[in-house]
Motif scaffolding. Structure first.
Motif, short mmCIF file in Angstrom:
data_model
loop_
_atom_site.label_atom_id
_atom_site.label_comp_id
_atom_site.label_asym_id
_atom_site.label_seq_id
_atom_site.Cartn_x
_atom_site.Cartn_y
_atom_site.Cartn_z
N PHE A 80 39.83 41.80 53.89
CA PHE A 80 39.88 40.65 54.74
C PHE A 80 41.17 40.54 55.03
O PHE A 80 41.45 40.09 56.49
CB PHE A 80 39.58 39.29 53.94
CG PHE A 80 37.86 39.36 53.86
CD1 PHE A 80 37.22 39.66 54.80
CD2 PHE A 80 37.34 38.62 52.52
CE1 PHE A 80 35.90 39.47 54.56
CE2 PHE A 80 36.09 38.59 52.52
CZ PHE A 80 35.19 39.07 53.46
N GLY A 81 42.24 40.90 54.34
CA GLY A 81 43.68 41.07 54.90
C GLY A 81 43.79 41.99 56.11
O GLY A 81 44.73 41.91 56.85
N ALA A 82 43.43 43.17 55.79
CA ALA A 82 43.29 43.98 56.73
C ALA A 82 42.78 43.78 58.16
O ALA A 82 43.40 43.79 59.10
CB ALA A 82 42.89 45.25 56.38
N ALA A 83 41.58 43.09 57.96
CA ALA A 83 40.85 42.59 59.14
C ALA A 83 41.86 41.51 59.75
O ALA A 83 41.81 41.31 61.26
CB ALA A 83 39.46 41.83 59.02
N HIS A 87 37.11 35.60 42.54
CA HIS A 87 38.25 36.49 43.06
C HIS A 87 38.21 37.99 42.99
O HIS A 87 37.82 38.30 41.68
CB HIS A 87 39.67 36.27 42.37
CG HIS A 87 40.24 35.17 42.79
ND1 HIS A 87 40.76 34.70 44.00
CD2 HIS A 87 40.23 33.81 42.08
CE1 HIS A 87 41.32 33.37 43.80
NE2 HIS A 87 40.96 32.86 42.85
N ASN A 88 38.11 38.95 43.94
CA ASN A 88 37.75 40.08 44.15
C ASN A 88 39.05 40.86 45.04
O ASN A 88 39.09 40.48 46.02
CB ASN A 88 36.58 40.41 44.69
CG ASN A 88 36.03 41.98 44.55
OD1 ASN A 88 36.97 42.82 44.10
ND2 ASN A 88 34.76 42.04 44.51
N ASP A 89 39.93 41.68 44.15
CA ASP A 89 41.06 42.18 45.02
C ASP A 89 40.55 42.98 46.16
O ASP A 89 41.25 43.14 47.27
CB ASP A 89 41.82 42.87 43.93
CG ASP A 89 42.58 41.99 43.11
OD1 ASP A 89 42.93 40.84 43.50
OD2 ASP A 89 43.07 42.09 41.97
N GLY A 90 39.36 43.77 46.13
CA GLY A 90 38.96 44.59 47.14
C GLY A 90 38.59 43.85 48.37
O GLY A 90 39.11 44.15 49.41
N PHE A 91 37.82 42.74 48.12
CA PHE A 91 37.49 41.64 49.42
C PHE A 91 39.04 41.46 49.97
O PHE A 91 38.91 41.13 51.19
CB PHE A 91 36.71 40.63 48.72
CG PHE A 91 35.21 41.32 48.88
CD1 PHE A 91 34.41 41.95 49.70
CD2 PHE A 91 34.47 40.84 47.63
CE1 PHE A 91 33.19 42.46 49.46
CE2 PHE A 91 33.05 41.32 47.58
CZ PHE A 91 32.40 42.12 48.44
N ASP A 92 39.88 40.78 48.99
CA ASP A 92 41.03 40.35 49.53
C ASP A 92 41.44 41.36 50.46
O ASP A 92 42.39 40.84 51.69
CB ASP A 92 41.82 39.78 48.53
CG ASP A 92 41.27 38.51 47.82
OD1 ASP A 92 40.63 38.02 48.59
OD2 ASP A 92 41.73 38.33 46.68
N ALA A 93 41.66 42.53 49.99
CA ALA A 93 42.53 43.65 50.67
C ALA A 93 41.76 43.90 52.20
O ALA A 93 42.54 44.23 53.26
CB ALA A 93 42.60 44.86 49.92
#
Length: 116
Positions: free
Chosen positions: A16-19, A8-14
């Motif tokens: 991908f969520g923006a995309a 889990h990486n919060d930076g990637f989650d944010a």
């Protein structure tokens, strides 16, 4: 690493969520190029359509069966099949070496008894 084996990486989650939330809208220039290309393809397709559809001759139909040799062979096989179908089995099987005509008579008798 988490318990289920995934990272889990919060930076990637944010990211991908923006995309996922962004609404992709193509630019006006891209849409103009797509429509111009589509018009070009349509114009080319209209120009390649023949004005008169050519009729099929007998030679074209003959080529479907392998030419006149194929049509002649097909006709000969059809005639031979009809001749063999109308003649009695004894006459046809008399030309087959090793054919036991007595055993065939029993088979045809059983067939005819079932048909009647």
């Amino acid at each position: 690493m988490s318990k289920n084996g995934t990272h889990h990486n919060d930076g990637f989650d944010a990211l991908f969520g923006a995309a996922k939330s962004a609404d992709p809208v193509p630019s006006a220039d891209l849409m103009a190029r797509i429509l111009a290309d589509a018009q070009h393809v349509q114009d080319a397709a209209v120009q390649t359509v023949p004005a008169v559809v050519p009729k099929r001759s007998r030679a074209v139909w003959a080529e479907l069966f392998g030419g006149w040799a194929g049509i002649t062979t097909l006709a000969a096989c059809a005639c031979l099949g009809m001749i063999l179908g109308f003649t009695s089995p004894d006459a046809v099987l008399s030309y087959v070496p090793g054919a036991d005509l007595a055993s065939l008579d029993d088979g045809f008798d059983l067939y005819l008894e079932n048909e009647l």
